[in-house]
Design a protein around this motif. Structure first.
Motif, PDB file in Angstrom:
ATOM      1  N   ALA A  68       3.946 -21.752 -13.880  1.00  0.00           N
ATOM      2  CA  ALA A  68       4.946 -22.447 -14.699  1.00  0.00           C
ATOM      3  C   ALA A  68       5.243 -21.664 -15.981  1.00  0.00           C
ATOM      4  O   ALA A  68       6.309 -21.833 -16.578  1.00  0.00           O
ATOM      5  N   LEU A  69       4.311 -20.824 -16.389  1.00  0.00           N
ATOM      6  CA  LEU A  69       4.525 -19.986 -17.585  1.00  0.00           C
ATOM      7  C   LEU A  69       5.183 -18.650 -17.237  1.00  0.00           C
ATOM      8  O   LEU A  69       5.303 -17.771 -18.091  1.00  0.00           O
ATOM      9  N   GLY A  70       5.546 -18.467 -15.978  1.00  0.00           N
ATOM     10  CA  GLY A  70       6.301 -17.281 -15.588  1.00  0.00           C
ATOM     11  C   GLY A  70       5.489 -16.170 -14.961  1.00  0.00           C
ATOM     12  O   GLY A  70       6.018 -15.082 -14.702  1.00  0.00           O
ATOM     13  N   HIS A  71       4.211 -16.409 -14.719  1.00  0.00           N
ATOM     14  CA  HIS A  71       3.385 -15.375 -14.104  1.00  0.00           C
ATOM     15  C   HIS A  71       3.480 -15.440 -12.572  1.00  0.00           C
ATOM     16  O   HIS A  71       3.773 -16.493 -12.010  1.00  0.00           O
ATOM     17  N   THR A  72       3.224 -14.297 -11.950  1.00  0.00           N
ATOM     18  CA  THR A  72       3.181 -14.244 -10.488  1.00  0.00           C
ATOM     19  C   THR A  72       1.745 -14.524 -10.065  1.00  0.00           C
ATOM     20  O   THR A  72       0.830 -13.760 -10.399  1.00  0.00           O
ATOM     21  N   VAL A  73       1.565 -15.624  -9.352  1.00  0.00           N
ATOM     22  CA  VAL A  73       0.211 -16.101  -9.064  1.00  0.00           C
ATOM     23  C   VAL A  73      -0.069 -16.033  -7.565  1.00  0.00           C
ATOM     24  O   VAL A  73       0.783 -16.377  -6.741  1.00  0.00           O
ATOM     25  N   VAL A  74      -1.280 -15.578  -7.250  1.00  0.00           N
ATOM     26  CA  VAL A  74      -1.837 -15.730  -5.909  1.00  0.00           C
ATOM     27  C   VAL A  74      -3.096 -16.576  -6.070  1.00  0.00           C
ATOM     28  O   VAL A  74      -3.894 -16.337  -6.981  1.00  0.00           O
ATOM     29  N   LEU A  96      -3.648 -18.913  -0.396  1.00  0.00           N
ATOM     30  CA  LEU A  96      -4.264 -18.331   0.796  1.00  0.00           C
ATOM     31  C   LEU A  96      -5.637 -18.943   1.055  1.00  0.00           C
ATOM     32  O   LEU A  96      -6.399 -19.176   0.117  1.00  0.00           O
ATOM     33  N   VAL A  97      -5.951 -19.146   2.332  1.00  0.00           N
ATOM     34  CA  VAL A  97      -7.319 -19.524   2.702  1.00  0.00           C
ATOM     35  C   VAL A  97      -8.120 -18.239   2.863  1.00  0.00           C
ATOM     36  O   VAL A  97      -7.709 -17.337   3.603  1.00  0.00           O
ATOM     37  N   ASP A 104      -9.875  -9.255   0.948  1.00  0.00           N
ATOM     38  CA  ASP A 104      -9.207  -7.961   1.030  1.00  0.00           C
ATOM     39  C   ASP A 104      -7.708  -8.256   1.069  1.00  0.00           C
ATOM     40  O   ASP A 104      -7.110  -8.374   2.135  1.00  0.00           O
ATOM     41  N   LEU A 105      -7.112  -8.389  -0.111  1.00  0.00           N
ATOM     42  CA  LEU A 105      -5.722  -8.844  -0.170  1.00  0.00           C
ATOM     43  C   LEU A 105      -4.745  -7.777   0.324  1.00  0.00           C
ATOM     44  O   LEU A 105      -3.618  -8.098   0.676  1.00  0.00           O
ATOM     45  N   ALA A 106      -5.196  -6.519   0.375  1.00  0.00           N
ATOM     46  CA  ALA A 106      -4.328  -5.475   0.943  1.00  0.00           C
ATOM     47  C   ALA A 106      -4.008  -5.818   2.401  1.00  0.00           C
ATOM     48  O   ALA A 106      -2.911  -5.551   2.888  1.00  0.00           O
ATOM     49  N   ALA A 107      -4.966  -6.438   3.073  1.00  0.00           N
ATOM     50  CA  ALA A 107      -4.738  -6.846   4.467  1.00  0.00           C
ATOM     51  C   ALA A 107      -3.670  -7.931   4.557  1.00  0.00           C
ATOM     52  O   ALA A 107      -3.096  -8.161   5.620  1.00  0.00           O
ATOM     53  N   GLU A 108      -3.420  -8.624   3.437  1.00  0.00           N
ATOM     54  CA  GLU A 108      -2.353  -9.650   3.372  1.00  0.00           C
ATOM     55  C   GLU A 108      -1.076  -9.040   2.789  1.00  0.00           C
ATOM     56  O   GLU A 108      -0.181  -9.763   2.374  1.00  0.00           O
ATOM     57  N   ARG A 109      -1.048  -7.704   2.714  1.00  0.00           N
ATOM     58  CA  ARG A 109       0.076  -6.957   2.126  1.00  0.00           C
ATOM     59  C   ARG A 109       0.237  -7.229   0.630  1.00  0.00           C
ATOM     60  O   ARG A 109       1.344  -7.163   0.096  1.00  0.00           O
TER      61      ARG A 109
END
Ligand SMILES: C[S@@+](CC[C@H](N)C(=O)[O-])C[C@H]1O[C@@H](n2cnc3c(N)ncnc32)[C@H](O)[C@@H]1O
Length: 200
Positions: A68-74, A96-97, A104-109
């Motif tokens: 909500a503050l404008g950040h890109t969140v995962v 993400l679960v 290994d978020l690279a695997a999630e692109r």
């Protein structure tokens, strides 16, 4: 075989625990409680439009406040019930679960590092036994250059502050600052809560 987290072990004993937690968070929000204290600290630590990982995000209150503050969140959490609630309550954010010990978020692109990783709400005390250093290492690997990690958890939950600080060093992280609250009260020997700001 993967060891279940202490959160999952609680679910094995009480399968309704996740739904109880979701409803508790929804009720606190509906009553107008301040659920964004951790997010305000993270917001002060990062540039505008930063990349933030909510590690052990649960139903998403911290990540949603940062988005909500404008950040890109995962946001990532091992509990699919909590992630479903995050998707329902806070759409438009990448929830993400996944297990932080195997992240290994690279695997999630998701290949770009994070300016900040927030690990709030006692997540460190719910990890699977023996995985604390691994989780700290996986978080370190997902940082952007000069990125920082903010971890908060309470005393008396089976993971001593001294053990945590030793695990931080073993994971190749440095301690930038220690506080006893998310609004930056000083950390003292008798503090019952720790907020640690870590760098790589
Ligand atoms: C008390 S909840 C806090 C949730 C959220 N951070 C908050 O503050 O509202 C603890 C969370 O840690 C998550 N957790 C524990 N171990 C985990 C792991 N290894 N990987 C991902 N999530 C984990 C649980 O699934 C649970 O959602």
């Amino acid at each position: 075989m993967r060891t279940p987290t202490l959160w999952e072990q609680t679910l094995q004993r009480n399968p309704n625990h996740s739904l109880w937690y979701v409803e508790r968070m929804r009720a606190l929000a509906a009553e107008g409680n301040d659920l964004a204290g951790e997010a305000r600290l993270i917001d002060a630590m990062v540039p505008r439009g930063a990349r933030v990982l909510d590690a052990g995000c649960g139903p998403g209150r911290v990540g949603a406040a940062l988005a909500a503050l404008g950040h890109t969140v995962v946001g990532i959490d091992v509990d699919p019930v909590l992630i479903n609630a995050a998707i329902e309550d806070h759409p438009g954010i990448q929830w993400l679960v996944g297990d932080l010990a195997e992240m290994d978020l690279a695997a999630e692109r998701i290949t770009e590092g994070f300016d900040a990783i927030v690990c709030a709400g006692n997540v460190m005390t719910f990890l699977a036994p023996g995985t604390h250093v691994t989780v700290l290492e996986t978080m370190r690997r997902h940082l952007a250059p000069a990125g920082r990690i903010a971890v908060g958890f309470g005393a008396g939950r089976g993971y001593a502050f001294e053990t945590f600080l030793s695990d931080v060093a073993e994971a190749g992280l440095s301690v930038d600052s220690l506080f006893s609250t998310w609004d930056l009260r000083p950390f003292r020997d008798d503090s019952d809560f720790l907020v640690a700001i870590l760098g790589s």
